[in-house]
Design a protein around this motif. Structure first.
Motif, PDB file in Angstrom:
ATOM      1  N   GLN A 192      -8.987   9.968  -0.104  1.00 35.85           N
ATOM      2  CA  GLN A 192      -7.553  10.012   0.133  1.00 35.85           C
ATOM      3  C   GLN A 192      -6.787   9.933  -1.188  1.00 35.85           C
ATOM      4  N   GLN A 193      -5.550  10.397  -1.146  1.00 35.01           N
ATOM      5  CA  GLN A 193      -4.651  10.256  -2.286  1.00 35.01           C
ATOM      6  C   GLN A 193      -3.433   9.474  -1.822  1.00 35.01           C
ATOM      7  N   GLU A 194      -3.065   8.426  -2.563  1.00 35.05           N
ATOM      8  CA  GLU A 194      -2.038   7.514  -2.108  1.00 35.05           C
ATOM      9  C   GLU A 194      -0.790   7.579  -2.985  1.00 35.05           C
ATOM     10  N   GLN A 244       1.829  15.371  -2.256  1.00 35.13           N
ATOM     11  CA  GLN A 244       0.446  15.356  -2.714  1.00 35.13           C
ATOM     12  C   GLN A 244      -0.379  14.241  -2.075  1.00 35.13           C
ATOM     13  N   SER A 245       0.286  13.286  -1.463  1.00 33.77           N
ATOM     14  CA  SER A 245      -0.399  12.083  -0.996  1.00 33.77           C
ATOM     15  C   SER A 245      -0.711  12.140   0.497  1.00 33.77           C
ATOM     16  N   ASP A 246      -1.857  11.563   0.850  1.00 28.44           N
ATOM     17  CA  ASP A 246      -2.261  11.469   2.249  1.00 28.44           C
ATOM     18  C   ASP A 246      -1.697  10.228   2.917  1.00 28.44           C
ATOM     19  N   THR A 247      -1.452   9.183   2.136  1.00 27.84           N
ATOM     20  CA  THR A 247      -1.025   7.888   2.662  1.00 27.84           C
ATOM     21  C   THR A 247       0.093   7.332   1.810  1.00 27.84           C
ATOM     22  N   LYS A 252       2.353  10.732   8.768  1.00 29.21           N
ATOM     23  CA  LYS A 252       1.565  10.384   7.590  1.00 29.21           C
ATOM     24  C   LYS A 252       1.275   8.886   7.625  1.00 29.21           C
TER      25      LYS A 252
END
Length: 298
Positions: free
Chosen positions: A261-263, A66-69, A166
């Motif tokens: 973004q989602q981290e 689910q996370s971009d970073t 990523k």
């Protein structure tokens, strides 16, 4: 000797500052931190994890997808970077011909020599290292003896993120961590080494208990096993290692909200247990924190 020390240093940095992870309701070790519609995932990690503990709980994979970073504590130097390895050795070693043994009482020195002999090494090989490094060597050797050594959760996801292109970011740099490690046990070498030797008496039992608590999400037990003893026996290290860093990280985590973004933030979970833990600090700032429930996401 250089290769011996380099390998020990690599292990120490993988171990890092904590051997814990957590969960709230005996289900998972990953949390959702929400502000409005924005979510940051925070996962407690084990910096050492035997291969028998793989695969990780499903919540880790869900949060990663689910996370971009991916946000880690610090970027570990490449083991092939000789200059970085030499810098670590120099930072975690005494200078001006100082040695660890001269800072220990005869009784503690004898105990340390006896323990090292059990692992087929000697104090002469480690005598130039500062207390933290020696404590990590002892712990690594004990875990190796018990076949409990292995790549940690942080290292696993660092490799995953690199392979998946990523982005990775960091809460602090390795120079800061080395300075912190350098100070641990400083001017208190005898008590520091004695405490570590005492812990090794039944370390495999302690480590297995921590792994089980990680799987079951028993935060009270994790706090009881590691954080409370540290707070009682070495409050200065508790402050430097956990409390101060949690407060330093708080604004960095808060800055992750309000973007597109989602981290996924991965930290040693002693930072998420007990007094002044990172999750409680976020709660105090008004963030909504819930245990990640995979079934509830499907």
């Amino acid at each position: 000797m250089f290769n011996f020390r380099k390998n020990l240093l690599n292990k120490s940095l993988l171990i890092g500052c904590s051997l814990l992870t957590l969960s709230a309701a005996a289900q998972t070790s990953v949390w959702q931190v929400k502000k409005g519609e924005d979510t940051v995932y925070i996962g407690g990690t084990l910096h050492i994890l035997p291969s028998s503990q793989m695969p990780l709980p499903a919540e880790f994979e869900f949060a990663y997808q689910q996370s971009d970073t991916v946000i880690l504590e610090a970027k570990m130097p490449d083991p092939t970077d000789a200059q970085a390895q030499m810098n670590m050795i120099q930072t975690l070693s005494y200078k001006n011909d100082e040695t660890l043994s001269e800072k220990l009482t005869p009784q503690v020195k004898k105990q340390l020599e006896a323990k090292l002999a059990q692992f087929g090494t000697s104090l002469n090989e480690l005598n130039s290292f500062r207390p933290f490094m020696v404590s990590v060597v002892l712990m690594s050797m004990e875990l190796q003896k018990q076949s409990l050594i292995g790549e940690g959760v942080d290292a696993y996801f660092a490799k995953r993120a690199s392979a998946d292109n990523k982005p990775q970011q960091y809460l602090e740099d390795i120079a800061f961590q080395l300075r912190l490690f350098k100070e641990m046990g400083e001017n208190n070498e005898n008590k520091f080494i004695q405490s570590n030797l005492d812990q090794l008496n039944d370390y495999s039992t302690l480590f297995n208990s921590m792994m089980k608590a990680w799987r079951s999400g028993d935060t009270e037990l994790l706090n009881e096993l590691v954080v409370l003893p540290l707070l009682k026996d070495d409050p200065d290290t508790f402050k430097k290692l956990l409390k101060d860093r949690n407060y330093n990280w708080l604004p960095k985590v808060e800055a992750m909200f309000g973007n597109e973004q989602q981290e996924l933030v991965l930290v040693g979970a002693a930072h998420l247990v007990g007094e002044h833990n990172l999750l409680s600090l976020l709660t105090e700032q008004g963030y909504t924190i819930t245990q990640l429930d995979i079934a509830g996401q499907q």
